[in-house]
Design an enzyme around this catalytic site. Structure first.
Site, short mmCIF file in Angstrom:
data_model
loop_
_atom_site.label_atom_id
_atom_site.label_comp_id
_atom_site.label_asym_id
_atom_site.label_seq_id
_atom_site.Cartn_x
_atom_site.Cartn_y
_atom_site.Cartn_z
N GLU A 173 0.86 -1.16 0.26
CA GLU A 173 0.09 -0.11 -0.04
C GLU A 173 0.85 1.26 -0.08
OE1 GLU A 173 -3.14 -0.12 2.49
OE2 GLU A 173 -3.53 1.93 2.76
N ASN A 216 -3.00 -1.84 7.85
CA ASN A 216 -4.33 -2.38 7.54
C ASN A 216 -4.09 -3.80 7.52
OD1 ASN A 216 -5.39 0.04 7.33
ND2 ASN A 216 -4.72 0.21 5.33
N LYS A 293 -3.27 -0.29 14.32
CA LYS A 293 -3.99 0.74 13.91
C LYS A 293 -5.38 0.19 14.19
CE LYS A 293 -5.62 2.68 9.54
NZ LYS A 293 -5.44 3.00 8.10
N GLU A 297 -10.37 4.35 9.87
CA GLU A 297 -10.60 3.77 8.40
C GLU A 297 -11.05 2.73 8.44
OE1 GLU A 297 -6.74 5.36 6.86
OE2 GLU A 297 -7.24 7.27 6.52
N ARG A 330 -1.24 3.72 17.10
CA ARG A 330 -1.41 4.60 16.48
C ARG A 330 -2.53 5.72 16.84
NH1 ARG A 330 -2.24 4.21 10.30
NH2 ARG A 330 -0.46 5.46 9.74
N ARG A 346 -11.97 17.01 11.28
CA ARG A 346 -11.18 15.83 11.65
C ARG A 346 -9.76 15.96 12.31
NH1 ARG A 346 -8.84 12.33 6.42
NH2 ARG A 346 -6.95 11.54 7.35
N LYS A 370 1.31 11.10 13.83
CA LYS A 370 1.68 11.62 12.52
C LYS A 370 1.96 12.82 12.71
CE LYS A 370 -1.03 8.67 9.40
NZ LYS A 370 -1.79 8.45 8.21
N ASP A 375 -2.88 14.01 7.36
CA ASP A 375 -2.53 12.94 6.92
C ASP A 375 -1.08 13.36 6.08
OD1 ASP A 375 -2.16 10.29 6.31
OD2 ASP A 375 -3.66 10.08 4.86
N GLU A 397 5.37 10.08 13.69
CA GLU A 397 5.29 9.13 12.27
C GLU A 397 5.35 10.11 11.13
OE1 GLU A 397 2.15 6.18 12.10
OE2 GLU A 397 1.83 6.70 9.95
N GLU A 403 3.58 9.33 -0.55
CA GLU A 403 2.30 9.12 -1.00
C GLU A 403 1.54 10.34 -1.39
OE1 GLU A 403 0.08 7.82 2.54
OE2 GLU A 403 -2.06 8.17 1.36
N TRP A 552 -14.51 12.77 4.57
CA TRP A 552 -13.10 12.48 4.81
C TRP A 552 -12.67 13.80 5.67
CZ3 TRP A 552 -11.55 7.55 4.58
CH2 TRP A 552 -12.11 6.71 4.13
#
Ligand SMILES: *[C@@H]1O[C@H](CO)[C@@H](O)[C@H](O)[C@H]1NC(C)=O
Ligand SMILES: *[C@@H]1O[C@H](CO)[C@@H](O)[C@H](O)[C@H]1NC(C)=O
Ligand SMILES: *[C@@H]1O[C@H](CO)[C@@H](O)[C@H](O)[C@H]1NC(C)=O
Ligand SMILES: *[C@@H]1O[C@H](CO)[C@@H](O)[C@H](O)[C@H]1NC(C)=O
Ligand SMILES: *[C@@H]1O[C@H](CO)[C@@H](O)[C@H](O)[C@H]1NC(C)=O
Ligand SMILES: *[C@@H]1O[C@H](CO)[C@@H](O)[C@H](O)[C@H]1NC(C)=O
Ligand SMILES: *[C@@H]1O[C@H](CO)[C@@H](O)[C@H](O)[C@H]1NC(C)=O
Ligand SMILES: *[C@@H]1O[C@H](CO)[C@@H](O)[C@H](O)[C@H]1NC(C)=O
Ligand SMILES: *[C@@H]1O[C@H](CO)[C@@H](O)[C@H](O)[C@H]1NC(C)=O
Ligand SMILES: *[C@@H]1O[C@H](CO)[C@@H](O)[C@H](O)[C@H]1NC(C)=O
Ligand SMILES: *[C@@H]1O[C@H](CO)[C@@H](O)[C@H](O)[C@H]1NC(C)=O
Ligand SMILES: *[C@@H]1O[C@H](CO)[C@@H](O)[C@H](O)[C@H]1NC(C)=O
Length: 835
Positions: A173, A216, A293, A297, A330, A346, A370, A375, A397, A403, A552
């Protein structure tokens, strides 16, 4: 002198595929000068091949051979030999070689390095510390640094981990460097050569553990067969002092354990995890721990059973504790939200989920946060959660895999971005509270803490898919070791180790790299609006509309007059109130909010004037032009290095920088078109929507081609492209060029989708001047999109084409598979024009 030159040029012919990264041990120009000053033997104080001390001896031998062509023998005792490198643990050294009383106190993983003439001492507090010292000494030699030194070097934090988001089927991923080096077909690969090579690279920069599977997580990672496979990975990691860790699926007890619940307080669940943990330690005695995690999500977690996140984390902490293992939990926990609620945010989620829990986590739990509250965006304010967990250990993190930041197809040197957070002062209790001092445990007196970096290397010999992207991995390790390190000096170490000591090579790659993140921010999303990439699809190309009108929560709240998230306490989401008072006050007030985060914190009109004096909208236009212009210079800077870098790497990087130069223009135009369309406010410099050197494909004479309305509209010039009428029809687009006669660069913008490799030919008065194939899925090693959009939009340029006024330009497109030979426009560019 002649001998030196020969040596230098011999180093250049060797093709390099990137496999050795920065550990090439390339011949040092003028090496013969130093030969007699070098130690003539190596004493590594452990004869077991699985010992990092033994590996340190072999590395030193390999390094001296590669850098100087000097063959040096290794022994495992005889530590008093003169002219030798002695490497080992402090304890073993004092046992075999006499007192080490003069040494300063070392911390775990720390080392002592002393180079006195040809007598070198490399002593670790533990075995891997000795290996780190050996790599540091080799790094000095490879950079031609022969200083006499005597110092202790200790890591600032114990947790220096890598996260790999590898799936058991071999995919990764957010990986852009090929398939997994660990997994295939549901299990661990049989050949672990690459895994060992990876551990070597990581050890050389002080990284000490790898979470090998995706956060994940697939529960079947824990089957007995996979535990055996993981044991094999741990076996090849161990000689490098790298420990293995695992991501867990919280619901594993129900998925593979046959239980009917995964409630963290249920005794059967506790017993199940205890057994799994015991099984793991039986096979992997130095197992590092778990990464979890949960409730994020769509992942299962303790909230399903109305248990707290702390109860969820402690479920794993307890069975790990007797073995010294830790849980990385996390903080990336959030729910879907409704944009019609002005106060929904968020960015507030992590603090809301965690703040009541400080002090409830077991001592071997580390909350992994993070850098920003959303994100991995191109710029974010520091996550306020770092200020809230005083009785809980934390780690930052970071994301090495790009990404949201160009996916290794764009050069973006990330440490300057990371430093905006590491060096940020949260002013907890009105006292200096740099994030880097919080994660090292210093600020709140925690024994655990550190860094986790999402790396996602793959089977490609370049590891990350791009030679230049490796500077990010190298720098990640150096910053995890000491977050106060300077991004530019770390970068220059990497350049010397990777490309050699030529001054112009160092200066040029330094300049390109240091300008790369600001440029990327400029041509993607600036003023704190986030990256503006497509968040619903690949996270690669532009699609600002994708941020809004969904749950989101990465909203921009852009409308016809205004843009930005109002995160103030007085009128907005209240997010600024999550910071300690001094920081909160700075962000609450638009006058004290820095321009580069203004749209993160405030909702303003496009005509709002920034501290810079520009309006928001004009800043957008100017920044996008300026960023794309800078990206063009990366290519010309790189071209100045031709002949100074081996052809294999030169050409590979050249290809990517060419791509970036073209794609930066796609970004520039898409974002500018989008906000021009939305705001209706023209660009003061009259560039946006005005392209005098362009010929739109849809305005050419078409045969076998038809027009196509591209979605999102802003990713085509004039919103329209052309595609062949069927997937087997060859299309032709013709036009007369009415520009003054002269020499031009001819740029053709087209779409390169995966699922097909169309072929295009360009003719001038029926003379072919070039052709190409839409095969970026192979050449970039990246499959952005199956549509015509901002991911597949790209450009090819034919340089120095002589054009007479009235010449006929013809492009012939042959479709392939689902790719209908799409074309957007042709740019006929006089020297110096970028458009
Ligand atoms: C030598 O290395 C092995 C493997 O790492 C280790 O178990 C052993 O304790 C080491 N011996 C000494 C004396 O350090
Ligand atoms: C090295 O020298 C020290 C002190 O000079 C001595 O104590 C030790 O036994 C020697 N070790 C070896 C292996 O000769
Ligand atoms: C040489 O290496 C030492 C130790 O790492 C370092 O302190 C010094 O700055 C380096 N010298 C140069 C010129 O880079
Ligand atoms: C294992 O993979 C390496 C390349 O990573 C290759 O050189 C080697 O031949 C392979 N070994 C076996 C037994 O296939
Ligand atoms: C522990 O796990 C192993 C391997 O999965 C399994 O064979 C064994 O039955 C389990 N033991 C208990 C008590 O659940
Ligand atoms: C969840 O736990 C809280 C506090 O422990 C309690 O007030 C609430 O009623 C619980 N909700 C459910 C659905 O069990
Ligand atoms: C830091 O924590 C340790 C225990 O881990 C304690 O002994 C020490 O007093 C603490 N120091 C400060 C300054 O609070
Ligand atoms: C590495 O990726 C490049 C594309 O970036 C590709 O051309 C090359 O074949 C790949 N090599 C390996 C060994 O996977
Ligand atoms: C205050 O919030 C409202 C939404 O509740 C918004 O429409 C308005 O623009 C905001 N005012 C300012 C000055 O930001
Ligand atoms: C923003 O623009 C709107 C609509 O043009 C206008 O009513 C409002 O006064 C402006 N706000 C500010 C702060 O300039
Ligand atoms: C833009 O596209 C429209 C149709 O989509 C076309 O009529 C117009 O000529 C195009 N403009 C230019 C400058 O090619
Ligand atoms: C071309 O399109 C037809 C009809 O849509 C489809 O059946 C065929 O598979 C396509 N060919 C290719 C090579 O994609």
């Amino acid at each position: 002198m002649r001998r030196l030159l020969l040596l230098a040029s011999a180093a250049l012919v060797a093709a390099e595929n990137g496999l050795d990264g920065w550990l090439r041990y390339a011949p040092l120009p003028g090496a013969s000068r130093y030969l007699h000053d070098l130690p003539s033997s190596i004493v590594s104080l452990n004869a077991s091949e699985t010992s990092p001390v033994y590996v340190a001896g072999s590395e030193l031998q390999k390094g001296l051979q590669g850098i100087f062509g000097k063959q040096v023998s290794i022994s495992h005792q005889n530590c008093n030999a003169s002219s030798s490198i002695v490497v080992g643990t402090v304890d073993e050294y004092s046992k075999l070689c006499g007192s080490s009383a003069a040494l300063p106190e070392l911390e775990q993983d720390g080392f002592w390095l002393s180079t006195k003439g040809n007598s070198v001492q490399i002593l670790g507090r533990n075995e891997r510390g000795a290996l780190y010292g050996a790599f540091e000494y080799l790094s000095m030699l490879a950079q031609g640094n022969f200083s006499q030194v005597a110092y202790a070097n200790n890591p600032r934090a114990p947790i220096r981990w890598v996260n790999q988001w590898d799936n058991l089927d071999g995919s990764i991923e957010r990986g852009y460097g090929g398939a997994s080096i660990f997994f295939e077909n549901g299990g661990v690969v049989s050949n672990l050569t690459r895994a060992a090579q990876y551990a070597r690279l990581l050890a050389s920069i002080g990284l000490n553990a790898v979470v090998v599977n995706n956060v994940n997580a697939n529960a079947s990672i824990l089957t007995p067969q996979n535990i055996e496979g993981l044991g094999r990975i741990a076996d090849v990691f161990r000689p490098y002092g790298v420990q293995l860790a695992l991501s867990l699926n919280f619901a594993s007890p129900t998925i593979i354990g046959g239980l009917s619940t995964y409630d963290p307080l249920d005794p059967s669940v506790i017993a199940w995890w205890t057994n799994v943990t015991d099984q793991l330690y039986q096979r992997i005695p130095d197992f590092a721990g778990y990464l979890v995690k949960a409730d994020s999500e769509g992942q299962p977690g303790p909230l399903t059973y109305n248990r707290t996140l702390a109860q969820g984390a402690n479920l794993f902490a307890k069975p790990l504790q007797p073995y010294g293992g830790i849980v990385m939990f996390r903080a990336f926990v959030y729910n879907q939200l409704n944009e019609s609620d002005w106060k929904a945010d968020r960015a507030k989620a992590a603090v809301e989920f965690f703040q009541g829990l400080d002090g409830q986590f077991d001592d071997n739990v580390v909350v992994q946060i993070k850098y920003g509250p959303i994100d991995f965006q191109v710029r974010e304010p520091t996550s306020p959660l770092f200020a809230h967990l005083r009785n809980t250990s934390t780690a930052i993190e970071l994301e090495i895999t790009q990404e949201y930041l160009g996916q290794q197809c764009h050069l973006v040197y990330l440490p300057p971005l990371w430093k905006t957070v590491l060096d940020f002062d949260l002013r907890v209790d009105q006292k200096p509270s740099l994030v880097r001092d919080i994660i090292t445990g210093q600020r709140f007196n925690r024994t655990l803490g550190g860094s986790a970096g999402v790396v996602n290397v793959g089977t490609n010999t370049t590891w990350l898919g791009s030679h230049l992207a490796m500077s990010n991995l190298y720098a990640y390790g150096r910053l995890a070791w000491d977050p106060a390190n300077d991004p530019q000096s770390v970068l220059q170490d990497w350049i010397r180790l990777t490309f050699g000591l030529d001054r112009s090579v160092i200066d040029t790659i330094t300049q390109m790299s240091m300008e790369s993140w600001p440029a990327y921010e400029n041509y993607s999303g600036n003023l704190g609006i986030q990256t503006l990439t497509d968040i619903l699809y690949t996270h690669f190309g532009p699609n600002p509309a994708s941020q809004d009108n969904n749950g989101w929560g990465q909203w921009t709240r852009a409308d016809h007059t205004s843009i930005g998230m109002d995160r103030t306490v007085w009128n907005g989401t209240g997010y600024t109130g999550q910071y300690p008072p001094e920081v909160a006050a700075m962000y609450e007030n638009i006058d004290t909010t820095p321009d580069n985060l203004v749209l993160w914190f405030h909702h303003v009109n496009y005509t709002h004037r920034l501290h810079s004096g520009k309006t928001v909208i004009q800043h957008f236009y100017d920044a996008h032009y300026s960023g794309a212009e800078t990206a063009q210079t990366f290519l010309t800077m790189w071209e100045s290095l031709k002949g100074k870098i081996d052809d294999e790497r030169y050409n590979d990087v050249h290809f990517r920088l060419t791509y970036q130069a073209g794609h930066s223009i796609v970004w520039r135009d898409a974002i500018n078109n989008f906000y021009f369309n939305l705001s209706g406010i023209p660009d003061e410099a009259k560039r946006v929507g005005n392209h005098p050197w362009r010929v739109e494909a849809e305005s050419m004479t078409l045969s076998g081609y038809k027009t196509y309305a591209v979605n999102p509209f802003e990713t085509a010039s004039n919103t329209t492209a052309i595609v062949t009428t069927t997937n087997s029809t060859v299309g032709t687009a013709t036009t007369k060029l009415e520009y003054p006669s002269g020499t031009y660069d001819l740029a053709v913008n087209y779409y390169d989708m995966y699922g097909g490799k169309s072929h295009w030919q360009v003719y001038l008065n029926n003379r072919k001047i070039g052709e190409w194939v839409g095969n970026s899925e192979d050449t970039l090693g990246h499959t952005p999109s199956i549509y015509l959009d901002g991911h597949s939009a790209t450009r090819i340029t034919f340089r120095g084409v002589k054009i007479e006024k009235g010449d006929e330009l013809k492009i012939v497109g042959t479709p392939d598979g689902v790719e209908p030979a799409p074309l957007d426009y042709v740019s006929v560019l006089p020297e110096g024009v970028v458009d």
